[in-house]
Design a protein around this motif. Structure first.
Motif, PDB file in Angstrom:
ATOM      1  N   ARG A   1     -33.399   4.415 -61.043  1.00  0.00           N
ATOM      2  CA  ARG A   1     -31.870   5.285 -61.264  1.00  0.00           C
ATOM      3  C   ARG A   1     -32.211   6.387 -60.452  1.00  0.00           C
ATOM      4  O   ARG A   1     -31.290   6.865 -59.873  1.00  0.00           O
TER       5      ARG A   1
ATOM      6  N   LYS B   1     -27.619  17.931 -62.796  1.00  0.00           N
ATOM      7  CA  LYS B   1     -26.235  17.548 -62.060  1.00  0.00           C
ATOM      8  C   LYS B   1     -26.137  15.817 -62.159  1.00  0.00           C
ATOM      9  O   LYS B   1     -25.038  15.287 -62.341  1.00  0.00           O
ATOM     10  N   ARG B   2     -27.141  15.050 -62.056  1.00  0.00           N
ATOM     11  CA  ARG B   2     -27.221  13.753 -61.823  1.00  0.00           C
ATOM     12  C   ARG B   2     -27.244  13.007 -63.277  1.00  0.00           C
ATOM     13  O   ARG B   2     -26.987  11.744 -63.357  1.00  0.00           O
ATOM     14  N   LEU B   3     -27.369  13.943 -64.459  1.00  0.00           N
ATOM     15  CA  LEU B   3     -27.385  13.124 -65.871  1.00  0.00           C
ATOM     16  C   LEU B   3     -26.168  13.280 -66.521  1.00  0.00           C
ATOM     17  O   LEU B   3     -25.400  14.275 -66.366  1.00  0.00           O
TER      18      LEU B   3
ATOM     19  N   ARG C   1     -36.029  19.264 -69.110  1.00  0.00           N
ATOM     20  CA  ARG C   1     -36.075  19.011 -67.556  1.00  0.00           C
ATOM     21  C   ARG C   1     -34.821  19.290 -66.960  1.00  0.00           C
ATOM     22  O   ARG C   1     -34.488  19.958 -65.945  1.00  0.00           O
TER      23      ARG C   1
ATOM     24  N   ARG D   1     -36.407   3.961 -64.992  1.00  0.00           N
ATOM     25  CA  ARG D   1     -36.081   5.446 -64.668  1.00  0.00           C
ATOM     26  C   ARG D   1     -36.030   5.911 -63.361  1.00  0.00           C
ATOM     27  O   ARG D   1     -35.336   6.626 -62.758  1.00  0.00           O
TER      28      ARG D   1
ATOM     29  N   GLN E   1     -26.328   9.448 -52.370  1.00  0.00           N
ATOM     30  CA  GLN E   1     -25.698  10.705 -51.859  1.00  0.00           C
ATOM     31  C   GLN E   1     -25.881  11.001 -50.501  1.00  0.00           C
ATOM     32  O   GLN E   1     -25.263  11.856 -49.963  1.00  0.00           O
TER      33      GLN E   1
ATOM     34  N   ASP F   1     -36.610  15.527 -71.698  1.00  0.00           N
ATOM     35  CA  ASP F   1     -35.602  15.202 -70.871  1.00  0.00           C
ATOM     36  C   ASP F   1     -34.611  16.152 -70.681  1.00  0.00           C
ATOM     37  O   ASP F   1     -34.031  16.537 -69.718  1.00  0.00           O
TER      38      ASP F   1
ATOM     39  N   GLN G   1     -23.126   5.350 -62.740  1.00  0.00           N
ATOM     40  CA  GLN G   1     -23.546   6.799 -63.386  1.00  0.00           C
ATOM     41  C   GLN G   1     -22.526   7.283 -64.268  1.00  0.00           C
ATOM     42  O   GLN G   1     -21.325   7.541 -64.206  1.00  0.00           O
TER      43      GLN G   1
ATOM     44  N   LEU H   1     -29.991   7.512 -57.137  1.00  0.00           N
ATOM     45  CA  LEU H   1     -28.985   8.569 -57.258  1.00  0.00           C
ATOM     46  C   LEU H   1     -29.094   9.353 -56.010  1.00  0.00           C
ATOM     47  O   LEU H   1     -28.149   9.781 -55.550  1.00  0.00           O
TER      48      LEU H   1
END
Lengths: 313, 533, 310
Positions: free
Chosen positions: A201, C308-310, C299, A198, A209, C296, A124, A205
């Motif tokens: 992924r 947080k994840r991107l 969003r 997508r 966690q 995107d 990531q 993610l």
């Protein structure tokens, strides 16, 4: 759970009935007269009237709908106005290429997209992640026929590695079959790969966690086994769901892809039939596609209850 | 790396041992050479050449069914299934005798009763057949090989009616099939022609397959169009339907098909550069593009509005849009009959020649009483010929000052909408485009579009007695000179009142692989005499 | 499709509008203090890039007449299929029309179709979803109808609808909108159903607040975020669907230059004159890409959990 399965199966019946009513009404209302097409360029209006009567197109709505539904329940989808062949025969003739294309695309997309998504989640924020995400957005943004023509230009015309068009039946050998389907499957797969990558992924993610992943890591499990054994297994439900929902994309894309690569499948049958106002064929094909879509998603739904005990309904 | 080795290499590299074990069928050279793969102009969606009259159906039918007579390359009808004919001195009684030993594909002999039943069905749908039917006394089989047709009035064009290449041709079918109502499709495709239709391999919209009929006895004469000995040199002809010209072009270049009936002219230079491909004109009789107006509704119910279109339209624009940059492929056409054929005339054609007169057209339109009502142009987008013409027309009419209502649709909808006689606003229409094979426009016999008998005329329903007078004069003409005089007067009258607006005369190409031989030029693809090495 | 509720709305909403479903932010995202333009770009690079590209396209569409174009519909068969040159930047097509002018004007059609479908589908979907989420009796009927519509692949549905009517920009918009509505309705319904269980909504109900007021104050604002994100994806999907419809011959009328039409007309010559297809394809891809990036970005901005994840 058994009750749930029954309930879920029964719930598809009204949906299919609705689709049937919708599809029939839609085309009942359509302008464009098959009788005029059949009669040809030289026909007089009287000829057209006679042909219309002989095809039964002059009967009232409910009579036509009733006889159509009754026929379907008896495995008879009617007879094509243009070819005089039963619709079921025409669909049967064309189901293999479309099915082949879809299955190959599905396999291709899943084998490429899932590892892509997993690696992107693992790395990531790195360049790899960005590349994967970039590819995914691109896959959504370039229309399937543009991809198709580009591929055909490069790999068929310039390099002469693969044929430009057509379909070879699987019964004539695996390699010829594959040769004809590689380019269409890649073209059709673009959007699908983007979609699956997508979702993979994103879910990965989330899963990575979770506490049990940390536990596994603490216990010294290898990176590969964490990703593909522990995490992926737990991320499977949303991924599989999206694969099922994505079937709609494949169906829509197949209509275009089959035109570009001259594959004699159901997609091209649909376009031809719509352009010719061949009502029985359009109705049969749209109904079939919808049925497949509902069925695939039903199976996926039911599969969860079998494989994932956490899901309760 | 060529194509065949690519996947094998891939298979080896990827360690796909499984695949290696599967047969990679290399077609035996012989089999490939005996199968001719042909890309037709359109999809063979139905296969009843009497019921459906599209050119593509006629072209396929010419393989499967034979005709009593057939026109040769000079458009003269020659005996085909008929051995001899006899006509009484008053011209009323025709007696035909069939050749011996002819068989249908199911093994049954061809008998006079089959011919009679076939002619009955055909004459219910064909324009010339309908004329014959109107003056018919009796049509009967005399014995197994002889039948008689007795008329109330002489019909000098009898042999042309039975041998013409215009759809519907009078194909001979077995009696049991020919007994089908002419407005219902036949369901069995058995003929006595040189090839057999392989029904179980037929995938409408994709493929149609024909196999050589071993029991076919070709005539002794050399083949010439629909006449002479139809000798088939391959075992199998596969029609492969490709709706997209780009795909068809690529397939021909890659050797995936052998013969393409109608390459678009822009792709021809590329095809020519390929050493393995030959390109030539498909049909010297070409095609005539049509801009067909509705004589019943505003504005084209006024001859002034119709003439305004003629004086402003540039046939060059239409033809370039249709055939591209190749000037050898088109001619302007100040008339209605096929250039290069005996009856061709430019009588009365001044309005289509010379400088285009946009301003005069605007004035004439104003005089016609046109007040800016919407003019629905219905244009089929799925036919390249109608689409290209439609684009030019939209531009032209806008410049003259018409309030164009451009209805982009498909050929099927055009077929329905153009049959409506309603006023504009209630589903009516003002104009549509089509095209006629030049072979259909060499004389008025099969040329329905030139007729101007009001309600009985083709869509648009022109009602121009002067034109109809000359059509009758042609049918009754005894000599070529009389025919020519009648057609000159017809052409002039038709342009004066504007039966329809011709957009020009154009030729199309055909292309084939160099290892294919014997391809002829003609109004339809002739498969006899075509071989492959 | 009960399981669909496991998906996040974003991941389940690819361009073609594949079923999107339910979960939504628990609370409205906190409004972050703006620190000027650069700060915005740094915080939301995707949104910035997407927004900039889209803005550029909108400007191109609006100012097409001023950008060195000629009449995009003017025919000149005498100078057809010219290669790109100083005179004809993108070349001319098979009727001699200037491809550069057509592509620039074509931006109008694509953007109008994209935006109109996004807005219409959102508004109608919002209304249907609200009714369905609030009126229990109607819920099962409406949702069965939506299930039925959704089980017809959207492109197939749009083609079939176009076969009903004549080609016009308006009809294309309606056809694509109908195909997209079920997904929005489902999304909204999901949001409404879960919001009704939220403590603060229940509290409001208990306090005797009237339904319209609850909808206005609590429900509607919270559906706007997911709907906005969904709308951008619908916009992208609509532009691609429009191109596909025109490609098949069931889209906007050929008298109007749209990217789909230009490509459809050029595809027969793709092998010899690739630029006719190439330029509109590039423009279409870039525009759709811009909208997707914007989506995107939105969003991420509206859903901090995701961000947080991107």
């Amino acid at each position: 759970m058994f009750a749930y399965v029954i309930r879920r199966v029964l719930a598809t019946i009204p949906v299919m009935a609705l689709v049937a009513l919708f599809v029939f009404s839609l085309l009942y209302l359509a302008p464009g007269d098959p009788a005029a097409v059949i009669a040809g360029d030289q026909a007089t209006p009287q000829d057209v009237e006679r042909i219309r009567a002989s095809l039964g197109l002059d009967r009232p709505y409910l009579v036509r709908f009733g006889s159509w539904v009754w026929g379907i329940l008896n495995g008879d989808m009617g007879v094509s106005i243009f070819t005089n062949l039963p619709v079921t025969t025409m669909i049967a003739q064309r189901i293999e290429p479309t099915l082949s294309l879809m299955i190959l695309t599905l396999i291709l997309a899943v084998t490429i997209a899932v590892p892509m998504g997993v690696v992107a989640a693992w790395k990531q924020g790195t360049l790899i992640d960005r590349a994967v995400m970039g590819f995914a957005v691109l896959g959504f943004s370039v229309p399937v026929f543009v991809v198709g023509y580009l591929l055909a230009y490069v790999f068929a015309l310039e390099l002469d590695w693969l044929p430009v068009q057509g379909y070879t039946a699987l019964s004539k050998g695996f390699l010829p079959w594959l040769e004809n389907l590689v380019l269409p499957a890649v073209a059709l797969g673009g959007v699908y790969i983007a979609l699956i990558a997508r979702i993979t992924r994103a879910t990965m993610l989330e899963v990575l966690q979770q506490d049990y992943i940390r536990t596994a890591r603490a216990k010294g499990a290898g990176q590969g086994s964490i990703l593909f054994l522990h995490a992926l297994k737990n991320a499977a439900v949303p991924i599989v769901t999206v694969i099922g929902i994505g079937i709609a994309l494949l169906i829509g894309g197949a209509v275009v892809t089959e035109s570009v690569f001259a594959i004699p499948g159901l997609g091209r049958l649909t376009v031809d039939a719509i352009l010719r106002r061949d009502y029985p064929v359009i109705q049969g094909v749209v109904l079939l596609f919808s049925f497949v879509y509902v069925l695939v998603n039903l199976i996926i739904d039911l599969a969860y209850t079998l494989f994932d005990p956490r899901i309760r309904y | 790396m060529n194509r065949r080795t690519f996947l094998k290499a891939g298979a080896a590299a990827g360690g796909m041992g499984l695949l290696g074990g599967l047969p990679a069928p290399t077609l035996a050279q012989g089999t490939a050479a005996r199968t001719l793969r042909f890309v037709p102009q359109a999809n063979l969606a139905n296969f009843d050449p009497i019921w459906g009259t599209q050119y593509v159906v006629r072209n396929a039918a010419a393989l499967v069914w034979d005709t009593l007579y057939g026109v040769d390359e000079n458009l003269v009808p020659q005996r085909q299934m008929v051995e001899s004919e006899e006509v009484s001195a008053d011209g009323l009684t025709w007696t035909f005798r069939l050749r011996q030993g002819m068989k249908f594909h199911d093994g049954e002999p061809v008998l006079a009763k089959d011919a009679v039943a076939s002619l009955v069905r055909w004459s219910a749908r064909d324009p010339m057949g309908l004329m014959l039917r109107a003056i018919q006394q009796e049509l009967v089989a005399v014995d197994d090989r002889t039948f008689r047709w007795v008329l109330k009035k002489p019909y000098p064009k009898m042999l042309l009616a039975l041998g013409k290449n215009n759809s519907p041709c009078s194909f001979i079918m077995p009696e049991r099939i020919a007994k089908t109502d002419p407005f219902t499709q036949i369901t069995e495709y058995v003929g006595s022609g040189p090839m057999r239709f392989v029904r179980n391999e037929w995938v409408p919209g994709a493929k149609a397959v024909f196999e050589r009929f071993a029991d076919y006895r070709p005539r002794e004469e050399a083949a010439s169009w629909l006449a002479g000995g139809k000798r088939i040199l391959v075992d199998r002809v596969e029609w492969i339907v490709m709706p997209d010209p780009a795909t068809a072009s690529a397939a021909l270049q890659n050797g995936e098909v052998d013969w393409w009936e109608n390459p678009i002219s822009d792709l021809v230079p590329t095809l020519r550069r390929n050493r393995n491909i030959r390109v030539d004109i498909a049909d010297p009789l070409g095609n005539i593009g049509t801009f067909r107006m509705n004589h019943l509704t505003t504005p084209f119910n006024s001859v002034k509005a119709r003439r305004a279109v003629l004086m402003a339209m540039s046939q060059e624009d239409y033809m370039r849009a249709l055939v591209g940059d190749d000037d050898k492929l088109w001619k302007s056409l100040p008339g209605y009959f096929t250039p290069g054929t005996p009856l061709y005339t430019e009588e009365g054609g001044e309005i289509l020649k010379g400088e285009r007169r946009l301003d005069a057209a605007k004035r004439l339109l104003a005089e016609s009483g046109y007040k800016g009502e919407p003019v629905p142009c219905i244009v089929a987008q799925d036919q390249p010929i109608t689409k290209a013409q439609g684009d030019v027309t939209a531009d032209l009419l806008k410049r003259i000052g018409f309030n164009v209502d451009f209805v982009a649709t498909d050929w099927g909808t055009v077929g329905q909408r153009r049959a409506m006689k309603n006023p504009v606003g209630q589903g009516g229409w003002s104009m549509f485009h089509s095209w006629h094979a030049g072979a259909d426009c060499i004389n008025p016999a099969a040329y329905t579009a030139i007729r101007a008998n009001g309600a009985g005329a083709w869509f648009g329903w022109p009602d121009i007695p002067a034109v109809e007078t000359e059509v009758s004069a042609w049918f009754e003409a005894k000599t070529l000179e009389e025919e020519k005089a009648a057609i000159r007067r017809l052409n002039k009258a038709a342009l004066e009142e504007v039966v329809y607006a011709p957009t020009g005369f154009f030729l199309t190409y055909q292309a084939w692989r160099a290892n294919v031989s014997g391809i002829q030029k003609g109004p339809l693809p002739f498969f006899w005499g075509v071989g492959k090495s | 499709m009960a399981s669909a509720t496991l998906l996040s709305p974003i991941e389940a909403a690819p361009p073609q509008g594949v079923a999107a479903a339910a979960p939504m932010p628990d609370v409205l995202p906190p409004v972050k203090p703006r620190k000027g333009f650069i700060g915005f770009v740094r915080r939301h690079p995707t949104m910035a890039i997407g927004g900039a590209l889209l803005l550029l396209m909108v400007l191109v569409a609006i100012f097409a007449p001023l950008l060195g174009t000629t009449d995009p519909t003017a025919l000149a068969p005498a100078r057809r299929t010219r290669e790109p040159s100083a005179m004809y930047w993108f070349g001319t097509d098979m009727l001699g029309r200037d491809v550069y002018s057509r592509v620039l004007y074509g931006a109008r059609v694509s953007l109008i179709v994209g935006f109109s479908v996004a807005i219409l589908a959102s508004v109608v979907g919002l209304a249907i979803g609200m009714v369905s989420g609030y009126v229990r009796i109607l819920d099962s009927i409406v949702m069965r109808v939506m299930d039925g519509l959704m089980s017809i692949p959207p492109i197939l549905l749009a083609i079939a609808l176009m076969a009903l009517t004549r080609g016009s920009v308006q009809n294309v918009i309606i056809a694509i909108t109908i195909a997209e509505i079920p997904r929005v309705s489902r999304l909204v319904r999901g949001v409404v159903l879960s919001l009704r269980e939220q403590p603060y909504v229940e509290a409001a109900v208990a306090a005797g607040t009237r339904t319209p007021s609850i909808i206005l104050r609590h429900i509607l604002p919270n559906t706007l975020a997911p709907i906005t994100v969904q709308a951008t994806y619908i916009c992208a999907a609509a532009m691609i669907t429009e191109a596909i419809l025109s490609f098949i011959g069931a889209g906007t009328p050929p008298t109007i230059p749209s990217w789909g039409n230009i490509m459809a007309e050029g595809r027969a010559l793709w092998q010899v004159k690739p630029y006719i297809v190439f330029f509109p394809a590039i423009f279409l891809s870039i525009t759709v890409l811009a909208v997707n990036l914007l989506g995107d970005g939105l969003r991420d901005a509206l859903d901090p959990r995701m961000a947080k994840r991107l």
